[in-house]
Design a protein around this motif. Structure first.
Motif, PDB file in Angstrom:
ATOM      1  N   PHE A 139       0.810  -1.222   0.000  1.00 40.09           N
ATOM      2  CA  PHE A 139       0.000   0.000   0.000  1.00 40.09           C
ATOM      3  C   PHE A 139       0.846   1.276   0.000  1.00 40.09           C
ATOM      4  O   PHE A 139       0.293   2.371  -0.086  1.00 40.09           O
ATOM      5  CB  PHE A 139      -0.922   0.017   1.220  1.00 40.09           C
ATOM      6  CG  PHE A 139      -2.009  -1.022   1.174  1.00 40.09           C
ATOM      7  CD1 PHE A 139      -3.241  -0.729   0.605  1.00 40.09           C
ATOM      8  CD2 PHE A 139      -1.811  -2.287   1.696  1.00 40.09           C
ATOM      9  CE1 PHE A 139      -4.255  -1.686   0.560  1.00 40.09           C
ATOM     10  CE2 PHE A 139      -2.807  -3.251   1.655  1.00 40.09           C
ATOM     11  CZ  PHE A 139      -4.036  -2.953   1.077  1.00 40.09           C
ATOM     12  N   GLU A 164       1.125  -8.306 -11.942  1.00 32.70           N
ATOM     13  CA  GLU A 164       1.146  -6.970 -11.363  1.00 32.70           C
ATOM     14  C   GLU A 164       1.672  -5.946 -12.365  1.00 32.70           C
ATOM     15  O   GLU A 164       1.225  -4.801 -12.388  1.00 32.70           O
ATOM     16  CB  GLU A 164       2.027  -6.992 -10.115  1.00 32.70           C
ATOM     17  CG  GLU A 164       1.687  -5.957  -9.083  1.00 32.70           C
ATOM     18  CD  GLU A 164       2.551  -6.076  -7.841  1.00 32.70           C
ATOM     19  OE1 GLU A 164       2.072  -5.721  -6.763  1.00 32.70           O
ATOM     20  OE2 GLU A 164       3.714  -6.529  -7.952  1.00 32.70           O
ATOM     21  N   LEU A 172      -5.455  -3.067 -13.913  1.00 29.97           N
ATOM     22  CA  LEU A 172      -6.021  -3.764 -12.750  1.00 29.97           C
ATOM     23  C   LEU A 172      -5.151  -3.466 -11.525  1.00 29.97           C
ATOM     24  O   LEU A 172      -4.528  -4.358 -10.949  1.00 29.97           O
ATOM     25  CB  LEU A 172      -6.104  -5.267 -13.017  1.00 29.97           C
ATOM     26  CG  LEU A 172      -6.945  -5.687 -14.234  1.00 29.97           C
ATOM     27  CD1 LEU A 172      -6.962  -7.195 -14.378  1.00 29.97           C
ATOM     28  CD2 LEU A 172      -8.378  -5.160 -14.111  1.00 29.97           C
ATOM     29  N   LYS A 173      -5.126  -2.207 -11.114  1.00 34.47           N
ATOM     30  CA  LYS A 173      -4.284  -1.798  -9.997  1.00 34.47           C
ATOM     31  C   LYS A 173      -4.725  -2.432  -8.687  1.00 34.47           C
ATOM     32  O   LYS A 173      -3.936  -2.518  -7.745  1.00 34.47           O
ATOM     33  CB  LYS A 173      -4.290  -0.271  -9.872  1.00 34.47           C
ATOM     34  CG  LYS A 173      -3.648   0.429 -11.065  1.00 34.47           C
ATOM     35  CD  LYS A 173      -3.634   1.930 -10.879  1.00 34.47           C
ATOM     36  CE  LYS A 173      -2.978   2.619 -12.062  1.00 34.47           C
ATOM     37  NZ  LYS A 173      -2.933   4.094 -11.901  1.00 34.47           N
ATOM     38  N   TRP A 174      -5.977  -2.881  -8.656  1.00 30.09           N
ATOM     39  CA  TRP A 174      -6.494  -3.467  -7.418  1.00 30.09           C
ATOM     40  C   TRP A 174      -5.799  -4.773  -7.063  1.00 30.09           C
ATOM     41  O   TRP A 174      -5.874  -5.224  -5.913  1.00 30.09           O
ATOM     42  CB  TRP A 174      -7.996  -3.694  -7.541  1.00 30.09           C
ATOM     43  CG  TRP A 174      -8.406  -4.518  -8.735  1.00 30.09           C
ATOM     44  CD1 TRP A 174      -8.770  -4.052  -9.956  1.00 30.09           C
ATOM     45  CD2 TRP A 174      -8.461  -5.952  -8.821  1.00 30.09           C
ATOM     46  NE1 TRP A 174      -9.056  -5.102 -10.805  1.00 30.09           N
ATOM     47  CE2 TRP A 174      -8.879  -6.268 -10.128  1.00 30.09           C
ATOM     48  CE3 TRP A 174      -8.209  -6.980  -7.914  1.00 30.09           C
ATOM     49  CZ2 TRP A 174      -9.040  -7.588 -10.559  1.00 30.09           C
ATOM     50  CZ3 TRP A 174      -8.368  -8.294  -8.340  1.00 30.09           C
ATOM     51  CH2 TRP A 174      -8.781  -8.590  -9.643  1.00 30.09           C
ATOM     52  N   ILE A 175      -5.130  -5.401  -8.041  1.00 32.43           N
ATOM     53  CA  ILE A 175      -4.458  -6.674  -7.770  1.00 32.43           C
ATOM     54  C   ILE A 175      -3.445  -6.515  -6.641  1.00 32.43           C
ATOM     55  O   ILE A 175      -3.382  -7.340  -5.719  1.00 32.43           O
ATOM     56  CB  ILE A 175      -3.765  -7.208  -9.046  1.00 32.43           C
ATOM     57  CG1 ILE A 175      -4.815  -7.642 -10.078  1.00 32.43           C
ATOM     58  CG2 ILE A 175      -2.838  -8.374  -8.724  1.00 32.43           C
ATOM     59  CD1 ILE A 175      -4.217  -8.122 -11.383  1.00 32.43           C
ATOM     60  N   SER A 176      -2.626  -5.459  -6.698  1.00 33.49           N
ATOM     61  CA  SER A 176      -1.604  -5.218  -5.671  1.00 33.49           C
ATOM     62  C   SER A 176      -2.256  -4.982  -4.309  1.00 33.49           C
ATOM     63  O   SER A 176      -1.765  -5.480  -3.282  1.00 33.49           O
ATOM     64  CB  SER A 176      -0.749  -4.007  -6.044  1.00 33.49           C
ATOM     65  OG  SER A 176      -0.027  -4.255  -7.218  1.00 33.49           O
ATOM     66  N   LEU A 177      -3.346  -4.212  -4.299  1.00 37.20           N
ATOM     67  CA  LEU A 177      -3.993  -3.866  -3.035  1.00 37.20           C
ATOM     68  C   LEU A 177      -4.700  -5.070  -2.425  1.00 37.20           C
ATOM     69  O   LEU A 177      -4.653  -5.265  -1.207  1.00 37.20           O
ATOM     70  CB  LEU A 177      -4.984  -2.713  -3.263  1.00 37.20           C
ATOM     71  CG  LEU A 177      -4.377  -1.458  -3.897  1.00 37.20           C
ATOM     72  CD1 LEU A 177      -5.439  -0.379  -4.060  1.00 37.20           C
ATOM     73  CD2 LEU A 177      -3.210  -0.939  -3.067  1.00 37.20           C
ATOM     74  N   VAL A 178      -5.326  -5.866  -3.275  1.00 41.04           N
ATOM     75  CA  VAL A 178      -5.982  -7.081  -2.768  1.00 41.04           C
ATOM     76  C   VAL A 178      -4.946  -8.037  -2.190  1.00 41.04           C
ATOM     77  O   VAL A 178      -5.150  -8.628  -1.120  1.00 41.04           O
ATOM     78  CB  VAL A 178      -6.787  -7.770  -3.893  1.00 41.04           C
ATOM     79  CG1 VAL A 178      -7.247  -9.158  -3.450  1.00 41.04           C
ATOM     80  CG2 VAL A 178      -8.000  -6.924  -4.273  1.00 41.04           C
ATOM     81  N   GLN A 229       4.172   1.730  -5.100  1.00 41.90           N
ATOM     82  CA  GLN A 229       3.385   2.105  -6.271  1.00 41.90           C
ATOM     83  C   GLN A 229       4.228   2.867  -7.297  1.00 41.90           C
ATOM     84  O   GLN A 229       4.074   2.665  -8.507  1.00 41.90           O
ATOM     85  CB  GLN A 229       2.174   2.938  -5.843  1.00 41.90           C
ATOM     86  CG  GLN A 229       1.189   2.178  -4.963  1.00 41.90           C
ATOM     87  CD  GLN A 229       0.688   0.886  -5.603  1.00 41.90           C
ATOM     88  OE1 GLN A 229       0.367   0.859  -6.789  1.00 41.90           O
ATOM     89  NE2 GLN A 229       0.637  -0.179  -4.820  1.00 41.90           N
TER      90      GLN A 229
END
Length: 205
Positions: free
Chosen positions: A103, A175, A181-187, A108
């Motif tokens: 995060f 990744e 699909l930036k949510w992949i890292s956060l998930v 990032q």
């Protein structure tokens, strides 16, 4: 012994090459294409091998540090002969730390740099063999900052656990290959934190 240390270092380095080569392939292909065009126009160019040497020099440094960490954990009996951490609290802390790092702004920024090899080449192009080597080092540093926490997870799952090696390599590739699909890292970060918290709570209860 030094022989053991050298073999463990070699093991780590081969793993890093195997895990990072798929994700760095787009950069290699673009660099090779640019140099092919330069060669056709008789402009100065550099073989792609110099870029790769610079890139994997950074991962060789990481492999050396990982070998030192493995030796230290084994010396204090926190790593068993199967190369898995024997302390669940340490394992939980590593999982939570790796999740939190997903995060951070640093993660990032480095991830965005790794996702756009064309931009990296346009902004960081350096002519000649030394320039290609330096480009490899610069990109390798970005990749290392982006992925070091994921690699440390091997101390939790087992350094020679082929399933985890494949999963981490696949995740690193996704990744970078799927920037939309930036949510992949956060998930992934949320799952690591949740799993680490579960391990810690289970240990303390």
């Amino acid at each position: 012994s030094m022989v053991d240390f050298s073999l463990i270092f070699l093991m780590w380095f081969v793993m890093m090459i195997a895990m990072m080569t798929p994700s760095v392939t787009p950069l290699i292909l673009i660099f090779a294409m640019v140099n092919r065009q330069k060669r056709e126009t008789r402009s100065p160019f550099a073989p792609t091998g110099y870029l790769l040497c610079g890139y994997f020099l950074i991962w060789a440094g990481f492999s050396f540090l990982a070998t030192l960490l493995q030796w230290f954990l084994q010396r204090i009996s926190l790593l068993n002969p199967e190369m898995v951490t024997t302390n669940k609290i340490l394992g939980g802390i590593i999982l939570v730390a790796a999740g939190i790092f997903q995060f951070t702004g640093l993660k990032q920024r480095c991830l965005n740099a790794c996702r756009t090899p064309i931009d990296f080449i346009n902004l960081n192009w350096k002519a000649g063999k030394k320039g290609a080597f330096r480009m490899g080092i610069e990109h390798g540093i970005s990749c290392l900052i982006c992925c070091w926490a994921l690699m440390i997870l091997l101390f939790v799952s087992g350094i020679m656990n082929l399933l985890w090696i494949v999963l981490i390599a696949l995740f690193v590739l996704l990744e970078r290959a799927l920037p939309k699909l930036k949510w992949i890292s956060l998930v992934a970060g949320a799952l690591l934190i949740a799993y680490g918290a579960f391990v810690l709570i289970e240990t303390w209860l």
